[in-house]
Design a protein around this motif. Structure first.
Motif, short mmCIF file in Angstrom:
data_model
loop_
_atom_site.label_atom_id
_atom_site.label_comp_id
_atom_site.label_asym_id
_atom_site.label_seq_id
_atom_site.Cartn_x
_atom_site.Cartn_y
_atom_site.Cartn_z
N ILE B 79 8.56 -10.61 -8.53
CA ILE B 79 7.64 -11.09 -9.57
C ILE B 79 6.91 -12.31 -9.00
CG2 ILE B 79 7.35 -11.82 -11.96
CD1 ILE B 79 10.20 -10.77 -12.50
N GLN B 80 5.59 -12.21 -8.92
CA GLN B 80 4.79 -13.28 -8.35
C GLN B 80 3.41 -13.30 -8.99
OE1 GLN B 80 4.96 -15.87 -6.48
NE2 GLN B 80 2.80 -16.21 -6.06
N PRO B 81 3.05 -14.36 -9.70
CA PRO B 81 3.87 -15.49 -10.09
C PRO B 81 4.68 -15.19 -11.35
CG PRO B 81 1.65 -15.78 -10.93
CD PRO B 81 1.66 -14.46 -10.17
N SER B 82 5.82 -15.82 -11.47
CA SER B 82 6.66 -15.58 -12.65
C SER B 82 6.14 -16.35 -13.87
CB SER B 82 8.11 -15.98 -12.35
OG SER B 82 8.17 -17.35 -11.96
N GLU B 83 6.43 -15.81 -15.05
CA GLU B 83 6.03 -16.41 -16.31
C GLU B 83 7.24 -16.44 -17.25
OE1 GLU B 83 2.68 -14.39 -17.96
OE2 GLU B 83 1.40 -14.76 -16.19
N PRO B 84 7.25 -17.35 -18.22
CA PRO B 84 8.40 -17.41 -19.14
C PRO B 84 8.70 -16.08 -19.83
CG PRO B 84 7.09 -19.40 -19.34
CD PRO B 84 6.32 -18.48 -18.40
N ARG B 85 7.69 -15.29 -20.12
CA ARG B 85 7.93 -14.01 -20.80
C ARG B 85 8.61 -12.98 -19.90
NH1 ARG B 85 2.60 -10.65 -20.36
NH2 ARG B 85 1.40 -11.81 -18.83
N ASP B 86 8.77 -13.29 -18.63
CA ASP B 86 9.51 -12.41 -17.73
C ASP B 86 11.02 -12.63 -17.85
OD1 ASP B 86 7.04 -13.09 -15.16
OD2 ASP B 86 7.02 -11.59 -16.77
N SER B 87 11.42 -13.64 -18.59
CA SER B 87 12.85 -13.91 -18.76
C SER B 87 13.52 -12.70 -19.41
CB SER B 87 13.05 -15.16 -19.63
OG SER B 87 12.49 -16.30 -19.00
N ALA B 88 14.57 -12.21 -18.76
CA ALA B 88 15.24 -10.98 -19.20
C ALA B 88 16.42 -10.74 -18.28
CB ALA B 88 14.27 -9.79 -19.13
N VAL B 89 17.16 -9.68 -18.59
CA VAL B 89 18.16 -9.18 -17.66
C VAL B 89 17.57 -7.96 -16.96
CG1 VAL B 89 20.48 -8.25 -17.36
CG2 VAL B 89 20.07 -10.02 -19.08
N TYR B 90 17.62 -7.98 -15.65
CA TYR B 90 17.07 -6.88 -14.85
C TYR B 90 18.23 -6.10 -14.25
CZ TYR B 90 12.55 -9.07 -15.41
OH TYR B 90 11.40 -9.59 -15.95
N PHE B 91 18.24 -4.81 -14.54
CA PHE B 91 19.30 -3.94 -14.03
C PHE B 91 18.74 -3.01 -12.96
CE2 PHE B 91 22.97 -4.66 -16.61
CZ PHE B 91 22.50 -5.09 -17.84
N CYS B 92 19.57 -2.79 -11.97
CA CYS B 92 19.33 -1.74 -11.00
C CYS B 92 20.39 -0.66 -11.23
CB CYS B 92 19.46 -2.32 -9.59
SG CYS B 92 19.29 -1.10 -8.26
N ALA B 93 19.99 0.58 -11.12
CA ALA B 93 20.93 1.70 -11.28
C ALA B 93 20.64 2.74 -10.21
CB ALA B 93 20.80 2.32 -12.67
N SER B 94 21.67 3.46 -9.82
CA SER B 94 21.45 4.55 -8.88
C SER B 94 22.12 5.81 -9.38
CB SER B 94 21.95 4.18 -7.48
OG SER B 94 23.37 4.12 -7.41
#
Lengths: 118, 116
Positions: B79-94
């Motif tokens: 994420i570039q540039p980051s913003e406050p609304r990007d605040s979250a939990v990001y999951f990776c799954a396979s």
């Protein structure tokens, strides 16, 4: 596009009792997979149970079982003999069997927070 | 197998900074997914790869987000540039693959991103 709806934002149950979490979905496909995932406070997403739509028999995993009603597009999760460790967010999810752009993703419901009362 | 490994587990950054989230899928799995979880929107798919190739990126919110999978054992979400609304939990799954017998997606423990 497929949608998954969990109409119960929160549920609570007494320890050792049985609780049922509801899930409905919308799809035009005839074959697909349905899942229940558990997310405890640790944040880890854990698969609880899986159902293939072509199977009429309801899936069971120990204390967890589902009531799959294909015509009604309903997929509820029953937890028997509830334990304190069952407390978590529970997510219902849908996945297509087809392989084309976007089909392989899991579509999640909004989740149900389950509380177990000792 | 150690499961899907994500790093970092927590990230706090200032608005405007670049953020890179990392994921190592389970060995042998050929599908990889990035999901974002927020209170408002729940769990939503951002992008998924099959055999290292991006198959569906329609969930990527905007050009500030990019994802790569240079090989079968590593993926990044930037994420570039980051913003406050990007605040979250990001999951990776396979997931093992696209065959009917292997449908389960295995999730990492997620990265909690806070942009201040």
């Amino acid at each position: 596009a497929q949608t998954v709806t969990q109409s119960q934002p929160e549920m609570s149950v007494q320890e050792a009792e049985t609780v049922t979490l509801s899930c409905t979905y919308d799809t035009s496909e005839s074959d697909y997979y349905l899942f229940w995932y558990k997310q405890p406070p640790s944040r880890q997403m854990i698969l609880v149970i899986r159902q293939e739509a072509y199977k009429q028999q309801n899936a069971t995993e120990n204390r967890f079982s589902v009531n799959f009603q294909k015509a009604a597009k309903s997929f509820s999760l029953k937890i028997s003999d509830s334990q304190l460790g069952d407390a978590a967010m529970y997510f219902c999810a849908y996945r297509s069997v087809r392989f084309f752009q976007g089909a392989q993703k899991l579509v999640f419901g909004q989740g149900t927070r389950l509380t177990i009362n000792p | 197998d150690a499961g899907v490994i994500q790093s970092p587990r927590h990230e706090v950054t200032e608005m405007g900074q670049e953020v890179t989230l990392r994921c190592k899928p389970i060995s042998g799995h050929n599908s990889l997914f990035w999901y974002r979880q927020t209170m408002m929107r729940g769990l939503e798919l951002l992008i998924y790869f099959n055999n290292n190739v991006p198959i569906d990126d329609s969930g990527m919110p905007e050009d500030r987000f990019s994802a790569k999978m240079p090989n079968a054992s590593f993926s990044t979400l930037k994420i570039q540039p980051s913003e406050p609304r990007d605040s979250a939990v990001y999951f990776c799954a396979s997931s093992p693959g696209t065959g009917n017998g292997n449908t389960e997606a295995f999730f990492g423990q997620g990265t909690r991103l806070t942009v201040v």
